[in-house]
Design a protein around this motif. Sequence first.
Motif, PDB file in Angstrom:
ATOM      1  N   GLU A  13       0.762  -1.025  -0.096  1.00 59.00           N
ATOM      2  CA  GLU A  13       0.177  -0.005  -0.041  1.00 59.00           C
ATOM      3  C   GLU A  13       0.798   1.153   0.007  1.00 59.00           C
ATOM      4  O   GLU A  13       0.405   2.344   0.481  1.00 59.00           O
ATOM      5  CB  GLU A  13      -0.886   0.081   1.055  1.00 59.00           C
ATOM      6  CG  GLU A  13      -2.011  -1.236   1.113  1.00 59.00           C
ATOM      7  CD  GLU A  13      -2.892  -1.176   2.360  1.00 59.00           C
ATOM      8  OE1 GLU A  13      -2.486  -0.412   3.250  1.00 59.00           O
ATOM      9  OE2 GLU A  13      -3.857  -1.798   2.434  1.00 59.00           O
ATOM     10  N   LEU A  14       2.011   1.080  -0.414  1.00 59.64           N
ATOM     11  CA  LEU A  14       3.050   2.261  -0.497  1.00 59.64           C
ATOM     12  C   LEU A  14       3.699   2.664  -1.725  1.00 59.64           C
ATOM     13  O   LEU A  14       3.978   1.557  -2.388  1.00 59.64           O
ATOM     14  CB  LEU A  14       4.315   2.025   0.749  1.00 59.64           C
ATOM     15  CG  LEU A  14       3.774   2.064   2.092  1.00 59.64           C
ATOM     16  CD1 LEU A  14       5.110   1.702   2.815  1.00 59.64           C
ATOM     17  CD2 LEU A  14       3.136   3.238   2.527  1.00 59.64           C
ATOM     18  N   THR A  90       7.772   3.404 -10.086  1.00 61.38           N
ATOM     19  CA  THR A  90       7.863   3.831 -11.380  1.00 61.38           C
ATOM     20  C   THR A  90       6.530   4.409 -11.576  1.00 61.38           C
ATOM     21  O   THR A  90       6.215   5.482 -12.237  1.00 61.38           O
ATOM     22  CB  THR A  90       8.251   2.839 -12.543  1.00 61.38           C
ATOM     23  OG1 THR A  90       7.272   1.477 -12.391  1.00 61.38           O
ATOM     24  CG2 THR A  90       9.599   2.290 -12.419  1.00 61.38           C
ATOM     25  N   GLN A  91       5.219   3.635 -11.132  1.00 62.08           N
ATOM     26  CA  GLN A  91       3.985   3.939 -11.428  1.00 62.08           C
ATOM     27  C   GLN A  91       3.648   5.350 -10.544  1.00 62.08           C
ATOM     28  O   GLN A  91       2.867   6.104 -10.940  1.00 62.08           O
ATOM     29  CB  GLN A  91       3.113   3.010 -10.512  1.00 62.08           C
ATOM     30  CG  GLN A  91       3.014   1.955 -11.325  1.00 62.08           C
ATOM     31  CD  GLN A  91       4.056   0.934 -10.878  1.00 62.08           C
ATOM     32  OE1 GLN A  91       4.919   1.200 -10.355  1.00 62.08           O
ATOM     33  NE2 GLN A  91       3.641  -0.446 -10.623  1.00 62.08           N
ATOM     34  N   PHE A  92       4.740   5.682  -9.515  1.00 63.60           N
ATOM     35  CA  PHE A  92       4.207   6.985  -8.845  1.00 63.60           C
ATOM     36  C   PHE A  92       4.650   8.174  -9.696  1.00 63.60           C
ATOM     37  O   PHE A  92       4.049   9.202  -9.803  1.00 63.60           O
ATOM     38  CB  PHE A  92       5.412   7.011  -7.683  1.00 63.60           C
ATOM     39  CG  PHE A  92       5.345   8.143  -6.773  1.00 63.60           C
ATOM     40  CD1 PHE A  92       4.379   8.790  -6.112  1.00 63.60           C
ATOM     41  CD2 PHE A  92       6.415   9.050  -6.881  1.00 63.60           C
ATOM     42  CE1 PHE A  92       4.295   9.972  -5.501  1.00 63.60           C
ATOM     43  CE2 PHE A  92       6.618  10.311  -6.221  1.00 63.60           C
ATOM     44  CZ  PHE A  92       5.387  10.583  -5.468  1.00 63.60           C
ATOM     45  N   LYS A 132      13.936  12.920   8.137  1.00 67.82           N
ATOM     46  CA  LYS A 132      14.066  12.302   9.315  1.00 67.82           C
ATOM     47  C   LYS A 132      12.495  12.168  10.106  1.00 67.82           C
ATOM     48  O   LYS A 132      12.255  11.580  11.225  1.00 67.82           O
ATOM     49  CB  LYS A 132      15.157  12.904  10.558  1.00 67.82           C
ATOM     50  CG  LYS A 132      16.397  12.854   9.795  1.00 67.82           C
ATOM     51  CD  LYS A 132      17.635  13.499  10.590  1.00 67.82           C
ATOM     52  CE  LYS A 132      18.987  13.397  10.030  1.00 67.82           C
ATOM     53  NZ  LYS A 132      19.973  14.162  10.698  1.00 67.82           N
ATOM     54  N   ASN A 133      11.749  12.942   9.732  1.00 63.92           N
ATOM     55  CA  ASN A 133      10.333  12.989  10.218  1.00 63.92           C
ATOM     56  C   ASN A 133       9.444  11.980   9.410  1.00 63.92           C
ATOM     57  O   ASN A 133       8.403  11.901   9.766  1.00 63.92           O
ATOM     58  CB  ASN A 133       9.632  14.235  10.390  1.00 63.92           C
ATOM     59  CG  ASN A 133      10.296  15.212  11.414  1.00 63.92           C
ATOM     60  OD1 ASN A 133      10.803  14.650  12.238  1.00 63.92           O
ATOM     61  ND2 ASN A 133      10.656  16.519  10.976  1.00 63.92           N
ATOM     62  N   LEU A 134       9.783  11.525   8.355  1.00 62.25           N
ATOM     63  CA  LEU A 134       9.203  10.532   7.301  1.00 62.25           C
ATOM     64  C   LEU A 134       8.977   9.270   8.080  1.00 62.25           C
ATOM     65  O   LEU A 134       9.703   8.605   8.809  1.00 62.25           O
ATOM     66  CB  LEU A 134       9.825  10.472   6.212  1.00 62.25           C
ATOM     67  CG  LEU A 134       9.597  11.202   4.926  1.00 62.25           C
ATOM     68  CD1 LEU A 134      10.391  10.799   3.662  1.00 62.25           C
ATOM     69  CD2 LEU A 134       7.975  11.408   4.573  1.00 62.25           C
ATOM     70  N   SER A 135       7.934   8.803   7.982  1.00 62.73           N
ATOM     71  CA  SER A 135       7.739   7.309   8.521  1.00 62.73           C
ATOM     72  C   SER A 135       6.482   6.524   7.678  1.00 62.73           C
ATOM     73  O   SER A 135       5.760   7.108   6.975  1.00 62.73           O
ATOM     74  CB  SER A 135       6.858   7.482   9.787  1.00 62.73           C
ATOM     75  OG  SER A 135       6.272   6.258  10.271  1.00 62.73           O
ATOM     76  N   ASN A 136       6.976   5.310   7.322  1.00 63.57           N
ATOM     77  CA  ASN A 136       6.289   4.293   6.480  1.00 63.57           C
ATOM     78  C   ASN A 136       4.709   4.289   7.247  1.00 63.57           C
ATOM     79  O   ASN A 136       3.847   3.713   6.439  1.00 63.57           O
ATOM     80  CB  ASN A 136       6.965   2.983   6.374  1.00 63.57           C
ATOM     81  CG  ASN A 136       8.024   3.170   5.288  1.00 63.57           C
ATOM     82  OD1 ASN A 136       7.927   4.074   4.394  1.00 63.57           O
ATOM     83  ND2 ASN A 136       9.131   2.468   5.394  1.00 63.57           N
TER      84      ASN A 136
END
Length: 282
Positions: A13-14, A90-92, A132-136
């Motif tokens: 889902e990512l 690649t779809q992104f 550094k604030n990104l989260s999956n």
Amino acid sequence: MKIQEEKIIFEKELSFKLSFPSLRNCFYWHYHPEIELVYVEAANGIRHVGKHISDFTGSDLLLIGSNVPHLNFDYGIKINYYQAVIQMRTQFFDSVIKNVPELNQVKGLLDRSYLGFSFGEETKREVARRLKNLSNEKKVDSLLDLIKILQILAESDEIEELNTEDTRVKLFFHDKIRMGIIYDYVHENYQNKPNVKDIAYSVHLTTGAFCRYFKKQTNLTFTDFVNQYRISKAKTFLLQNISVAEVCYQIGFESIPYFCTLFKKIVGETPTGFKKKFYIKE
């Protein structure tokens, strides 16, 4: 030691993968169809994207296009470091970025990313803070944050093109990539005047054929590459507060004036100036 295709596995889902790889003891000369954003914090490291070879001090932020061969940016780092890598489906790009008019600047940036880009200090600081604030785990928020990061990169006036020509992997397939053997040889012998005849023999080429091969792969002569590697090692030693004279002899030069002249030519400042700029006394 040959070029490898990296198979990237995404969570279902990512749209992108965020990882923190540690490969410093591995020479990973590779490519993949996904566009990649890399941020590294380290005292010093090697940057090898397409035919471009240089080094970085303190930190590095790079955007690497689809199927552009590159070396892992923590290769050979001996002390603690931080590395964050984002790889985008690649779809992104094909399904989202291309079809949103508000993202035309981002589209232009990603369209040209096959050249490889590095970014300056202010851009690095801002993007590093956001990375550094990104989260999956925060899926929608993280996607919006990634788009904001790409917009910052697209608007940056601190962007440097690393290559002047298309270096996507299709242009490398007809060569037997021997760069891993060459890096290992230089790493083991940089302080002892590496001999082009020895390394040519190691990769089963005549000296002349090796010199032509190396120049074609890197846009550098072997001597220039060795000197860049030596100066990269010199930066590491200077950051450890070793004297300029001691560093000179430690990396294999016999003349301090020549070392200082070469260092200034490659780095843009003298060893003493570099040391004062970056060394922080504990």
